[in-house]
Motif scaffolding. Structure first.
Motif, PDB file in Angstrom:
ATOM      1  N   ARG A  49      -6.037 -12.596  12.852  1.00 23.11           N
ATOM      2  CA  ARG A  49      -4.961 -13.093  13.716  1.00 23.11           C
ATOM      3  C   ARG A  49      -3.989 -13.961  12.923  1.00 23.11           C
ATOM      4  O   ARG A  49      -2.767 -13.887  13.110  1.00 23.11           O
ATOM      5  CB  ARG A  49      -5.538 -13.894  14.879  1.00 23.11           C
ATOM      6  N   ALA A  50      -4.527 -14.775  12.029  1.00 22.97           N
ATOM      7  CA  ALA A  50      -3.680 -15.676  11.245  1.00 22.97           C
ATOM      8  C   ALA A  50      -2.741 -14.900  10.318  1.00 22.97           C
ATOM      9  O   ALA A  50      -1.652 -15.381   9.994  1.00 22.97           O
ATOM     10  CB  ALA A  50      -4.544 -16.639  10.438  1.00 22.97           C
ATOM     11  N   GLY A  51      -3.160 -13.717   9.915  1.00 19.06           N
ATOM     12  CA  GLY A  51      -2.328 -12.918   9.015  1.00 19.06           C
ATOM     13  C   GLY A  51      -1.074 -12.385   9.665  1.00 19.06           C
ATOM     14  O   GLY A  51      -0.065 -12.145   8.976  1.00 19.06           O
ATOM     15  N   GLY A  52      -1.114 -12.174  10.986  1.00 19.70           N
ATOM     16  CA  GLY A  52       0.053 -11.726  11.731  1.00 19.70           C
ATOM     17  C   GLY A  52       0.585 -10.358  11.312  1.00 19.70           C
ATOM     18  O   GLY A  52      -0.135  -9.568  10.686  1.00 19.70           O
ATOM     19  N   PRO A  53       1.850 -10.060  11.643  1.00 17.46           N
ATOM     20  CA  PRO A  53       2.444  -8.759  11.319  1.00 17.46           C
ATOM     21  C   PRO A  53       2.415  -8.392   9.833  1.00 17.46           C
ATOM     22  O   PRO A  53       2.194  -7.211   9.515  1.00 17.46           O
ATOM     23  CB  PRO A  53       3.888  -8.901  11.837  1.00 17.46           C
ATOM     24  N   PRO A  54       2.621  -9.337   8.897  1.00 17.99           N
ATOM     25  CA  PRO A  54       2.545  -8.937   7.483  1.00 17.99           C
ATOM     26  C   PRO A  54       1.192  -8.350   7.102  1.00 17.99           C
ATOM     27  O   PRO A  54       1.124  -7.391   6.324  1.00 17.99           O
ATOM     28  CB  PRO A  54       2.812 -10.248   6.733  1.00 17.99           C
ATOM     29  N   LEU A  55       0.119  -8.909   7.670  1.00 15.44           N
ATOM     30  CA  LEU A  55      -1.211  -8.376   7.374  1.00 15.44           C
ATOM     31  C   LEU A  55      -1.374  -6.988   7.978  1.00 15.44           C
ATOM     32  O   LEU A  55      -1.935  -6.079   7.343  1.00 15.44           O
ATOM     33  CB  LEU A  55      -2.285  -9.321   7.919  1.00 15.44           C
ATOM     34  N   LEU A  56      -0.886  -6.793   9.182  1.00 16.18           N
ATOM     35  CA  LEU A  56      -0.971  -5.483   9.822  1.00 16.18           C
ATOM     36  C   LEU A  56      -0.209  -4.439   9.014  1.00 16.18           C
ATOM     37  O   LEU A  56      -0.680  -3.308   8.827  1.00 16.18           O
ATOM     38  CB  LEU A  56      -0.424  -5.564  11.245  1.00 16.18           C
ATOM     39  N   LEU A  57       0.966  -4.806   8.521  1.00 16.42           N
ATOM     40  CA  LEU A  57       1.747  -3.873   7.703  1.00 16.42           C
ATOM     41  C   LEU A  57       1.039  -3.569   6.383  1.00 16.42           C
ATOM     42  O   LEU A  57       1.116  -2.438   5.887  1.00 16.42           O
ATOM     43  CB  LEU A  57       3.131  -4.474   7.424  1.00 16.42           C
ATOM     44  N   ALA A  58       0.351  -4.562   5.835  1.00 16.54           N
ATOM     45  CA  ALA A  58      -0.395  -4.330   4.595  1.00 16.54           C
ATOM     46  C   ALA A  58      -1.515  -3.319   4.823  1.00 16.54           C
ATOM     47  O   ALA A  58      -1.745  -2.428   3.994  1.00 16.54           O
ATOM     48  CB  ALA A  58      -0.956  -5.646   4.066  1.00 16.54           C
ATOM     49  N   TRP A  59      -2.222  -3.449   5.956  1.00 17.78           N
ATOM     50  CA  TRP A  59      -3.278  -2.481   6.270  1.00 17.78           C
ATOM     51  C   TRP A  59      -2.689  -1.090   6.487  1.00 17.78           C
ATOM     52  O   TRP A  59      -3.260  -0.086   6.048  1.00 17.78           O
ATOM     53  CB  TRP A  59      -4.046  -2.923   7.512  1.00 17.78           C
ATOM     54  N   LEU A  60      -1.560  -1.021   7.162  1.00 16.48           N
ATOM     55  CA  LEU A  60      -0.910   0.270   7.380  1.00 16.48           C
ATOM     56  C   LEU A  60      -0.499   0.899   6.049  1.00 16.48           C
ATOM     57  O   LEU A  60      -0.693   2.107   5.823  1.00 16.48           O
ATOM     58  CB  LEU A  60       0.308   0.093   8.284  1.00 16.48           C
ATOM     59  N   GLY A  61       0.052   0.083   5.150  1.00 14.29           N
ATOM     60  CA  GLY A  61       0.446   0.594   3.839  1.00 14.29           C
ATOM     61  C   GLY A  61      -0.745   1.036   3.014  1.00 14.29           C
ATOM     62  O   GLY A  61      -0.676   2.046   2.295  1.00 14.29           O
ATOM     63  N   PHE A  62      -1.852   0.310   3.120  1.00 12.56           N
ATOM     64  CA  PHE A  62      -3.060   0.672   2.375  1.00 12.56           C
ATOM     65  C   PHE A  62      -3.612   2.008   2.872  1.00 12.56           C
ATOM     66  O   PHE A  62      -4.004   2.868   2.066  1.00 12.56           O
ATOM     67  CB  PHE A  62      -4.092  -0.441   2.532  1.00 12.56           C
ATOM     68  N   ALA A  63      -3.627   2.183   4.193  1.00 13.35           N
ATOM     69  CA  ALA A  63      -4.103   3.451   4.762  1.00 13.35           C
ATOM     70  C   ALA A  63      -3.187   4.603   4.364  1.00 13.35           C
ATOM     71  O   ALA A  63      -3.658   5.701   4.015  1.00 13.35           O
ATOM     72  CB  ALA A  63      -4.192   3.340   6.284  1.00 13.35           C
TER      73      ALA A  63
END
Length: 239
Positions: A49-63
């Motif tokens: 949760r603390a990572g917010g949208p940047p963390l979500l985008l990082a996971w999307l980019g990794f996938a």
């Protein structure tokens, strides 16, 4: 496939490595990956949760980066005259499915876990661990890594007649893949010691892939034959 097109695969390999490592570096910085996965569920979801949208985008980019290996595996096979297989593509899909849970499942659990009463928090903990075990441990890690090792072994075997040092380096990553399976398997077989060598396997494999790409770029005095590249004195007719 002509020779000029074959040489373009080298830069594609470099772009693929960048596509994997840029989001991976972001995950380390924002999320403490992958040590965070060994923390209790509440700690992991709070960090998510603390990572917010940047963390979500990082996971999307990794996938997305993992999925890019599906076409690349076929291009590399064709570049050395190897009959098209399926293990590389299957590995890419398996690892993408494992990573995609951080985009489509974990956000729901992380949001529901915030300020949840103890009974709900316990349910979320169980759901998180169940999805992690199925999509991450089994599909992403175990199946994905076994298939990737199989692809690497197949390519390294074919490279033996073209570039033996390159073939040996690819083969040298295989024991690390096998040892790395002990860590996810230890989550099921509790008496099995988990050996954390998968990061080393990925580093070695990516270095091998970069060498592979560089060899395709810089190799000289070769000509296309049967979809691969052979020195003129070893040129063969397609069978």
């Amino acid at each position: 496939m002509n020779g000029a097109r074959g040489r373009t695969i080298g830069p594609i390999v470099i772009l693929f490595i960048l596509a994997l490592n840029l989001p991976y570096a972001t995950l380390i910085e924002l999320f403490g990956y992958d040590d965070i996965l060994r923390e209790p569920t509440g700690v992991t979801l709070a960090a998510f949760r603390a990572g917010g949208p940047p963390l979500l985008l990082a996971w999307l980019g990794f996938a997305a980066g993992a999925l890019l290996f599906a076409p690349l595996a076929g291009l590399l096979e064709r570049a050395i005259g190897l009959r098209a297989g399926w293990t590389g593509q299957a590995s890419a899909v398996a690892q993408t499915v494992g990573l995609a849970r951080w985009v489509f499942i974990v956000p729901l659990l992380a949001e529901a876990q915030k300020d949840a009463p103890p009974p709900l928090a316990a349910t979320i903990d169980l759901l998180y661990r169940a999805q992690h075990q199925m999509f991450g441990t089994f599909i992403g890690e175990i199946l994905g890594q076994i298939l990737l090792a199989a692809w690497t072994a197949r390519v390294a075997r074919h490279l033996w007649s073209l570039n033996r040092p390159l073939a040996l380096m690819g083969a040298a990553t295989l024991p690390l893949w096998v040892l790395g399976l002990s860590e996810p398997l230890a989550t099921v077989f509790r008496s099995l010691p988990g050996i954390e060598v998968t990061p080393l396997a990925f580093i070695g494999w990516q270095a091998w892939l970069l060498w592979f790409g560089g060899w395709l770029i810089w190799r000289k005095g070769s000509r296309l034959c049967g979809g691969g590249y052979f020195p003129p004195q070893q040129a063969q007719h397609p069978t």
